[in-house]
Design a protein around this motif. Structure first.
Motif, short mmCIF file in Angstrom:
data_model
loop_
_atom_site.label_atom_id
_atom_site.label_comp_id
_atom_site.label_asym_id
_atom_site.label_seq_id
_atom_site.Cartn_x
_atom_site.Cartn_y
_atom_site.Cartn_z
N VAL A 15 0.84 -1.20 0.00
CA VAL A 15 0.00 0.00 0.00
C VAL A 15 0.88 1.25 0.00
CG1 VAL A 15 -1.94 -1.11 1.22
CG2 VAL A 15 -0.14 0.06 2.53
N GLU A 16 0.29 2.36 -0.36
CA GLU A 16 0.98 3.65 -0.27
C GLU A 16 0.94 4.14 1.17
OE1 GLU A 16 -0.44 6.48 -3.12
OE2 GLU A 16 -0.15 5.09 -4.79
N GLY A 17 1.91 4.96 1.53
CA GLY A 17 1.92 5.58 2.85
C GLY A 17 2.52 4.74 3.96
N ARG A 18 3.16 3.63 3.61
CA ARG A 18 3.82 2.78 4.62
C ARG A 18 5.26 2.56 4.20
NH1 ARG A 18 1.20 -0.02 9.18
NH2 ARG A 18 2.69 -1.65 8.73
N ASP A 19 6.15 2.41 5.20
CA ASP A 19 7.54 2.05 4.91
C ASP A 19 7.59 0.55 4.60
OD1 ASP A 19 8.56 4.61 5.36
OD2 ASP A 19 8.80 4.24 7.50
N LEU A 20 8.56 0.16 3.79
CA LEU A 20 8.76 -1.24 3.44
C LEU A 20 9.88 -1.82 4.31
CD1 LEU A 20 8.09 -3.67 1.68
CD2 LEU A 20 9.75 -2.82 0.00
N TRP A 21 9.49 -2.69 5.23
CA TRP A 21 10.43 -3.38 6.11
C TRP A 21 10.43 -4.86 5.76
CZ3 TRP A 21 13.65 -1.19 9.63
CH2 TRP A 21 13.42 0.15 9.95
N ILE A 22 11.60 -5.38 5.40
CA ILE A 22 11.75 -6.81 5.12
C ILE A 22 13.09 -7.26 5.66
CG2 ILE A 22 11.86 -8.62 3.35
CD1 ILE A 22 10.05 -6.95 1.61
N GLY A 23 13.08 -8.35 6.40
CA GLY A 23 14.32 -8.87 6.97
C GLY A 23 14.95 -7.95 7.98
N GLY A 24 14.11 -7.13 8.61
CA GLY A 24 14.60 -6.24 9.66
C GLY A 24 15.22 -4.95 9.15
N ILE A 25 15.19 -4.72 7.84
CA ILE A 25 15.75 -3.49 7.29
C ILE A 25 14.69 -2.73 6.50
CG2 ILE A 25 18.08 -4.46 7.21
CD1 ILE A 25 17.74 -4.55 4.11
#
Length: 158
Positions: A15-25
């Motif tokens: 979605v728009e308006g959220r940060d992308l966090w994957i694998g703790g980064i």
């Protein structure tokens, strides 16, 4: 020696308006994953695999998406608490094998940093954490870039 295997899976909508966090980064991307916590699909899949291997139910049981204390929570905290939970039964991680399914952004450049980050949280060697990335060849929700999923298999020992 008592060894056990566990499997985990997670998926979240982009979605728009959220940060992308994957694998703790945090990964620079125009979209982020929607979820009660930071929606880190890789960490959530790993946690489910760890809990399953230890026969301790699942991530939703221990960290419900209805709880105020988990709202917006950093998934690295969930991972650390999961490692502590399995330790109460005498278990520790042997290794993780995981796969992230996403069309974009490309995950391969971020994998070494993910391994380092997860190893620090878990308290293990980065070599114990395998992370692979794939696409779905533009098929399904992942292919349409509507979401990202992750799979994890873990081996634990007592």
């Amino acid at each position: 020696m008592n060894i056990r295997v566990g499997m985990g899976f997670d998926v979240h909508r982009l979605v728009e308006g959220r940060d992308l966090w994957i694998g703790g980064i945090k990964i620079d991307h125009r979209l982020g994953l929607l979820g009660h916590s930071d929606a880190d699909v890789l960490i959530h899949a790993i946690c489910d695999a760890l809990l399953g291997a230890a026969n301790m139910r699942d991530i939703g049981y221990h960290f419900p998406d209805t709880a105020a204390e988990t709202d917006g929570m950093d998934s690295k905290i969930i991972l650390k608490k999961t490692v502590e939970l399995i330790a109460t039964k005498g278990y520790r991680l042997v290794n993780i094998d995981s796969t992230i399914c996403a069309e974009r952004p490309k995950m391969n450049p971020h994998i070494p940093q993910m391994q380092q980050t997860l190893a620090k949280v878990i308290g293990c060697d980065p070599d114990q954490i395998s992370i692979k990335a794939t696409t779905t060849e533009r098929l399904g929700f992942t292919g349409r870039e509507e979401g990202i999923s992750a799979y994890a298999v873990v081996l634990i020992e007592k």
